[in-house]
Design a protein around this motif. Structure first.
Motif, mmCIF file in Angstrom:
data_model
loop_
_atom_site.group_PDB
_atom_site.id
_atom_site.type_symbol
_atom_site.label_atom_id
_atom_site.label_comp_id
_atom_site.label_asym_id
_atom_site.label_seq_id
_atom_site.Cartn_x
_atom_site.Cartn_y
_atom_site.Cartn_z
ATOM 1 N N PHE A 155 0.862 -1.185 0.000
ATOM 2 C CA PHE A 155 0.000 0.000 0.000
ATOM 3 C C PHE A 155 0.897 1.234 0.000
ATOM 4 O O PHE A 155 1.312 1.715 1.052
ATOM 5 N N GLN A 156 1.197 1.718 -1.180
ATOM 6 C CA GLN A 156 2.152 2.806 -1.312
ATOM 7 C C GLN A 156 1.466 4.163 -1.235
ATOM 8 O O GLN A 156 0.238 4.276 -1.270
ATOM 9 N N ASN A 157 2.291 5.195 -1.142
ATOM 10 C CA ASN A 157 1.782 6.566 -1.157
ATOM 11 C C ASN A 157 1.519 6.957 -2.607
ATOM 12 O O ASN A 157 2.268 7.714 -3.230
ATOM 13 N N ASP A 158 0.432 6.399 -3.145
ATOM 14 C CA ASP A 158 0.117 6.587 -4.548
ATOM 15 C C ASP A 158 -1.230 7.276 -4.692
ATOM 16 O O ASP A 158 -1.804 7.772 -3.711
ATOM 17 N N ALA A 159 -1.748 7.308 -5.913
ATOM 18 C CA ALA A 159 -3.007 8.016 -6.175
ATOM 19 C C ALA A 159 -4.165 7.483 -5.330
ATOM 20 O O ALA A 159 -4.934 8.284 -4.771
ATOM 21 N N PRO A 160 -4.360 6.153 -5.199
ATOM 22 C CA PRO A 160 -5.461 5.671 -4.348
ATOM 23 C C PRO A 160 -5.329 6.101 -2.892
ATOM 24 O O PRO A 160 -6.326 6.453 -2.245
ATOM 25 N N THR A 161 -4.101 6.093 -2.356
ATOM 26 C CA THR A 161 -3.911 6.537 -0.975
ATOM 27 C C THR A 161 -4.215 8.022 -0.834
ATOM 28 O O THR A 161 -4.898 8.448 0.109
ATOM 29 N N ASP B 259 -7.774 12.514 0.899
ATOM 30 C CA ASP B 259 -8.623 13.651 0.523
ATOM 31 C C ASP B 259 -10.067 13.420 0.953
ATOM 32 O O ASP B 259 -10.737 14.333 1.460
ATOM 33 N N ALA B 260 -10.547 12.198 0.740
ATOM 34 C CA ALA B 260 -11.946 11.889 1.044
ATOM 35 C C ALA B 260 -12.202 11.902 2.543
ATOM 36 O O ALA B 260 -13.218 12.443 3.003
ATOM 37 N N VAL B 261 -11.309 11.299 3.319
ATOM 38 C CA VAL B 261 -11.494 11.288 4.771
ATOM 39 C C VAL B 261 -11.501 12.721 5.302
ATOM 40 O O VAL B 261 -12.322 13.078 6.160
ATOM 41 N N ALA B 262 -10.611 13.558 4.781
ATOM 42 C CA ALA B 262 -10.585 14.957 5.209
ATOM 43 C C ALA B 262 -11.897 15.653 4.869
ATOM 44 O O ALA B 262 -12.429 16.438 5.672
ATOM 45 N N ALA B 263 -12.450 15.356 3.684
ATOM 46 C CA ALA B 263 -13.705 15.996 3.271
ATOM 47 C C ALA B 263 -14.887 15.527 4.103
ATOM 48 O O ALA B 263 -15.868 16.264 4.277
ATOM 49 N N PHE B 264 -14.825 14.314 4.633
ATOM 50 C CA PHE B 264 -15.900 13.785 5.477
ATOM 51 C C PHE B 264 -15.881 14.384 6.884
ATOM 52 O O PHE B 264 -16.855 14.255 7.623
ATOM 53 N N ASP C 61 -16.606 3.669 -3.445
ATOM 54 C CA ASP C 61 -15.228 4.156 -3.414
ATOM 55 C C ASP C 61 -15.190 5.467 -2.632
ATOM 56 O O ASP C 61 -16.225 5.976 -2.177
ATOM 57 N N TRP C 62 -14.000 6.026 -2.504
ATOM 58 C CA TRP C 62 -13.834 7.255 -1.747
ATOM 59 C C TRP C 62 -14.346 8.485 -2.491
ATOM 60 O O TRP C 62 -14.477 9.555 -1.913
#
Length: 251
Positions: free
Chosen positions: A20-26, A31-36, A230-231
């Motif tokens: 699980f790298q620091n890539d686009a899905p991460t 971003d999504a968790v912050a927006a929630f 998805d997020w």
């Protein structure tokens, strides 16, 4: 306090961040968790913080984060990256750990909830999350979606998948088995490195559905808010391999 650790960290801590790298899905998840988040000033708690893959970058968006994990190995890996964000980590069992404060956002992602193999234990996670939420706070769950995983197997109990990595001569191979009327999913992951070495780890999860986690939430006094595939908050579809569910604590 007794801390029950299933051993996930002992198998994966040394190479979890390679999978699980620091890539686009991460970055999309962060971003999504912050927006929630209903209000970053209310505080943030991650159940199953692991190596800080989400919490460390998220802390730059919402402020200091409290994280709980039962794996000493995972928390040791998090400590090595402490300068990448502001996360206060605690060794504890997410079914029983208690803080002395409340939070505006509690989240449990990357199918951590599914790693608990009994319904009562999963229900306890929701109870602890609800206890730690202030009125108006939100709980986020991301976990394996049972119908989608079953569809992935195409009617077979055993399935093998290979995903090549962006780096030459590397990739991930997964050997998956469905058990117990498709409720239990056992996956052995092999990471192949370009130098010819490989790593192997096995995880066992209890697959969930949105309706099941809704019941856990309602039993804990939380109000279901939404189900997503998805997020990006795409509508939930049964074929999705994961789902995201959000819940609110009534004011």
């Amino acid at each position: 306090m007794t801390i029950t650790d299933i051993g996930y960290g002992r198998q994966f801590a040394g190479w979890y961040d390679r999978i699980f790298q620091n890539d686009a899905p991460t970055r999309a998840a962060v971003d999504a968790v912050a927006a929630f988040h209903p209000n970053p000033d209310w505080g943030t708690l991650e159940l199953g913080v692991g190596t800080g893959r989400i919490a460390l970058p998220l802390s730059h968006r919402v402020g200091p984060i409290t994280g709980v994990d039962s794996s000493q190995e995972m928390l040791a890996a998090l400590e090595k990256k402490a300068d990448e964000g502001e996360v206060t980590a605690h060794l504890g069992d997410i079914r029983t750990w208690r803080a002395e404060r409340l939070y505006g956002l509690v989240y449990c992602v990357c199918s951590t909830l599914s790693l608990i193999l009994d319904p009562e234990g999963q229900r306890e996670v929701f109870a602890r999350a609800a206890e730690h939420l202030r009125p108006g706070g939100r709980l986020l769950i991301e976990t394996h979606n049972r119908p989608g995983v079953v569809m992935l197997h195409q009617g077979l109990a055993h399935s093998t998948m290979f995903v090549p990595s962006r780096e030459p001569d590397t990739g991930i191979q997964m050997h998956a088995t469905l058990l117990a009327d498709n409720q239990i999913w056992q996956v052995s992951t092999l990471l192949f490195e370009a130098n010819g070495t490989h790593r192997i780890g096995t995880e066992t999860t209890r697959l969930l559905t949105p309706d099941e986690v809704d019941l856990y939430a309602q039993d804990s006094g939380l109000r279901p808010e939404g189900h997503y595939s998805d997020w990006q908050r795409a509508d939930y579809v049964p074929a999705s391999g994961l789902f995201v569910a959000s819940y609110l604590k009534p004011v």
